[in-house]
Scaffold this active site. Sequence first.
Site, short mmCIF file in Angstrom:
data_model
loop_
_atom_site.label_atom_id
_atom_site.label_comp_id
_atom_site.label_asym_id
_atom_site.label_seq_id
_atom_site.Cartn_x
_atom_site.Cartn_y
_atom_site.Cartn_z
N HIS A 307 32.55 60.44 64.05
CA HIS A 307 33.39 60.69 65.22
C HIS A 307 33.29 59.56 66.24
O HIS A 307 32.36 58.75 66.23
CB HIS A 307 33.01 62.02 65.89
CG HIS A 307 31.62 62.06 66.45
ND1 HIS A 307 31.26 61.46 67.63
CD2 HIS A 307 30.49 62.67 65.98
CE1 HIS A 307 29.98 61.69 67.88
NE2 HIS A 307 29.48 62.41 66.88
N CYS A 325 25.08 62.83 63.37
CA CYS A 325 26.44 62.39 63.08
C CYS A 325 26.51 60.87 62.95
O CYS A 325 25.58 60.15 63.34
CB CYS A 325 27.39 62.85 64.18
SG CYS A 325 27.70 64.64 64.19
#
Length: 382
Positions: A307, A325
Site C-alpha cells: 500500500h 505490510c
Amino acid sequence: MLSLAACGGGGGKGAGADGKGSSTQQGKQQSAAAVTISPKSGATGVDTSGALKVDVAKGRLTEVTVKDAKGAKVDGSISGGGASWTPSTHLAAATTYRVHAVAKDSEGRESAEDSTFTTLTPKNTFLGTFTPEDGSTVGVGMPFSVNFTRGITNPQAVEKSIRITTQPAVDVEGHWFGNDRLDFRPEKYWKEGTKVTVDLNLDGVEGRSGVYGKQHKTVTFTIGRNQVSVVDAAKHTMKITQDGKVVRTLPVTTGKPGYDTWNGQMVISEKLTETRMDSETVGYGKQYDIKDVPHAMRLTGSGTFAHGNYWGGDAFGNYNASHGCIGLRDVQGGYDSSTPAAWFFDHSLIGDVVIVQHADERTVDPSNGFNGWNMSWADWTK
C-alpha cells in the site's frame, strides 16, 4: 353362417398359403431386447444422484437420451458392452426429466422405452461464492476459488460438479482448505492470454447429508499479461517484472523486527483506492489507526497489504518500519499519479503475484489468502 365365416376367416387358408396369420409374422419381428428405466415413469421426489439408470436384458443399448424440460441434455455413458447407461453427473433438483432409450437384440431388432420423472425439492441448500468475477481479466497467479455457505462433507461430489476448461489446454486441479473452501489452479502460473471457462454445476449436488447445492452457472475469465513482483526485504526494493523482464525497481519498506513481513508467493486479491487500517483488527492493540491509506492491495486474509504510505519519512529503500505490510511512498489522498505507490497500483491486476524474500519470518500459510502457490504440486493434488 355368414357371421361365423367372417369371425373364423383368420384361421382359413385365405390368411396365407401356409395358413399362418399376420399376428405370428408380427411376433417374429418383435425385439427380444427388454429395456428397463429407473426410476419408474411418473416418479417424484427422485434423488439427484444414484437413482437414474437404464438397463437392458437380451440386447444392448444403442441410444439413451435424457433431457430436462428446457431441452438441456444430461451426459452419460453406456457400459457393460451395452448392458446399462448411467449419467456422468448429478441431476438438478426440482426438475422434470424425460428419458428415451433404444436397444437392439441379437438379430438387430430395435426396442424403445420412454420415461418421465421429477427430482426432489431440497429443504436445505448451500451456495458457492466465487472469485474471480465473470468476464474479468486477472493476473497469472489467480486461482478459481469457491467458498461454500455450508461445510461440505461430500467433497468428491462437489469437486466433480465444478468443471474447468482452458484454452490453451492445461491441467487444472482442485485443493480443499478446510471443508468450506475449494481452490483450483494449474501446476505453474497461468500462461498469459489463457481463456478459462468454469462450469459451476452445484444445482442438485448433495454437499452434506440432506443439503443440496442450488446454483448452476458458467464463469469465464482471461489471464492478462505476466506480471510478478519480487520484494527483497533486506535490500528494501521491489522489482516489477513483466514476461520475466524487470520493468521497474521501486524502493519499499517492509515489516520491522517483531512485525516481519511473510516470506513467499502472495497473490493480490483486492484493490482499494483508499481504505482504513486499524491495528486492533489485526491483533496489534491501539498502535495505529490510519483512516485514509491510499493505493492498498490485499495480499493475505490476515491483513498483509502492499500500500501507499505518506507518513514513512525516509524509510523507503533504507530500513523496515511497517507492521508487516509492504509500504511504497505516496501522498495523503493519493492524488499524485507519479508516486511509486500510485504507479504500482495502476499497473497491477487482481491475481498478480508478489514474492517476498529475505524477511525474518516464515513462509506465508497457503490458506492465508490465495497463496496456494507455496505448496508443492504433489501436496496440492494430494
